[in-house]
Design a protein around this motif. Structure first.
Motif, short mmCIF file in Angstrom:
data_model
loop_
_atom_site.label_atom_id
_atom_site.label_comp_id
_atom_site.label_asym_id
_atom_site.label_seq_id
_atom_site.Cartn_x
_atom_site.Cartn_y
_atom_site.Cartn_z
N VAL A 152 -29.87 -31.43 23.49
CA VAL A 152 -30.09 -30.96 24.86
C VAL A 152 -29.83 -32.10 25.84
CG1 VAL A 152 -31.82 -30.11 26.49
CG2 VAL A 152 -31.73 -29.19 24.17
N ASN A 153 -30.35 -33.28 25.53
CA ASN A 153 -30.15 -34.44 26.41
C ASN A 153 -28.67 -34.81 26.50
OD1 ASN A 153 -32.55 -35.21 27.62
ND2 ASN A 153 -33.23 -36.45 25.90
N ARG A 155 -26.04 -32.92 25.95
CA ARG A 155 -25.18 -31.89 26.51
C ARG A 155 -25.47 -31.61 27.99
NH1 ARG A 155 -24.55 -25.64 24.20
NH2 ARG A 155 -23.02 -24.97 25.76
N PHE A 156 -26.76 -31.56 28.35
CA PHE A 156 -27.12 -31.14 29.71
C PHE A 156 -27.66 -32.27 30.58
CE2 PHE A 156 -27.81 -27.43 26.92
CZ PHE A 156 -26.87 -26.56 27.46
N GLY A 157 -27.94 -33.41 29.99
CA GLY A 157 -28.44 -34.53 30.77
C GLY A 157 -29.95 -34.68 30.70
N VAL A 160 -32.43 -32.17 32.72
CA VAL A 160 -32.79 -30.94 32.01
C VAL A 160 -33.73 -31.26 30.86
CG1 VAL A 160 -31.91 -29.04 30.60
CG2 VAL A 160 -30.68 -29.74 32.66
N SER A 218 -35.31 -21.26 29.84
CA SER A 218 -34.31 -21.11 30.90
C SER A 218 -34.66 -22.04 32.04
CB SER A 218 -34.26 -19.67 31.41
OG SER A 218 -33.88 -18.78 30.37
N ASN A 221 -30.22 -22.84 35.64
CA ASN A 221 -29.08 -21.99 35.26
C ASN A 221 -28.60 -22.29 33.85
OD1 ASN A 221 -29.02 -20.78 37.85
ND2 ASN A 221 -27.84 -22.52 38.64
N THR A 222 -29.50 -22.80 33.03
CA THR A 222 -29.16 -23.15 31.65
C THR A 222 -30.23 -22.60 30.73
OG1 THR A 222 -28.13 -25.22 32.39
CG2 THR A 222 -28.73 -25.07 30.06
N VAL A 224 -31.69 -23.02 26.86
CA VAL A 224 -31.66 -23.88 25.67
C VAL A 224 -32.62 -23.33 24.64
CG1 VAL A 224 -30.99 -25.93 26.99
CG2 VAL A 224 -33.42 -25.46 26.59
#
Length: 230
Positions: A152-153, A155-157, A160, A218, A221-222, A224
């Protein structure tokens, strides 16, 4: 400034028979009363009764001094200063008490809570857990590690990722009892201490935690999906 000027003109019209010195003193006291009324309005926003009482005394004192100057009330001059002193004392003590509570709360957060999730930090957890375990009460310790959190870190930063940790903590907290301990002791590592529980009861808690993790998260807008190992 325009309001003070209006008070000055009104005083000149109402009190023409008075000396210039008395009229100026009356204008200043009237302006001071106006300031105290405004201050009282804001201080009444506090729920503490002593702050409200202090603000009321300040307005009452200045109103009394103006009335004394106009009609020569049977009062000694120092009585106004005494009422002023009482009002300021009530306000000051109440505000200092609030400040003490605020500082105490902030120090508690700094020393005992994780800055991101507001969970107990490692230091606080070991300190409190040590006391519980020394009391020789039965207890269970659940060590929780998040699965796929690194992905998650990556891929989305981290923004997030940080939000996911906050949501994870709230989900874990909703499963345990109020007197149970839950701490974040690492990046994606949590630990729970469940006093007065045996192994089977702890397993039931872990099962409820796993059920909460089945729901995707959620955010921004993502969506996981992460799991947990315990």
């Amino acid at each position: 400034m325009s309001l003070l000027f209006a008070i000055f003109l009104l005083s000149l019209l109402l009190f023409e028979s008075r000396t210039d010195g008395n009229r100026i003193l009356l204008v200043l006291r009237s302006a001071d009363l106006l300031v105290r009324v405004v201050l009282c309005y804001f201080l009444y926003g506090y729920r503490q009764s002593f702050i409200r009482l202090g603000a009321t005394l300040l307005v009452f004192s200045r109103s009394l001094s103006i009335a004394h100057q106009l009609v020569e009330l049977p009062l000694v001059d120092w009585s106004f200063e005494l009422i002023d002193f009482a009002g300021m004392t009530f306000i000051t003590v109440s505000l200092l008490w609030q400040l003490r509570d605020f500082i105490t709360e902030e120090f508690y957060k700094l020393i005992y809570l994780d800055s991101l999730t507001n969970a107990l930090n490692r230091h606080a957890f070991f300190k409190i857990a040590r006391k519980i375990l020394k009391s020789k009460r039965s207890a269970s310790i659940v060590y929780i590690d998040l699965n796929k959190f690194k992905e998650v870190n990556d891929r989305f930063g981290h923004m997030v990722g940080d939000r996911v940790l906050e949501i994870v903590y709230k989900r874990l907290k909703s499963v345990i009892r109020e007197h149970d301990l839950l701490a974040r002791i690492g990046g994606d590592e949590f630990v729970a201490l469940l006093p007065d529980t045996n192994r089977s009861q702890a397993v039931q808690v872990v099962q409820r935690m796993s059920e909460r993790f089945c729901n995707p998260i959620s955010i921004m807008n993502t969506t996981v999906q992460i799991g947990m190992s315990a």
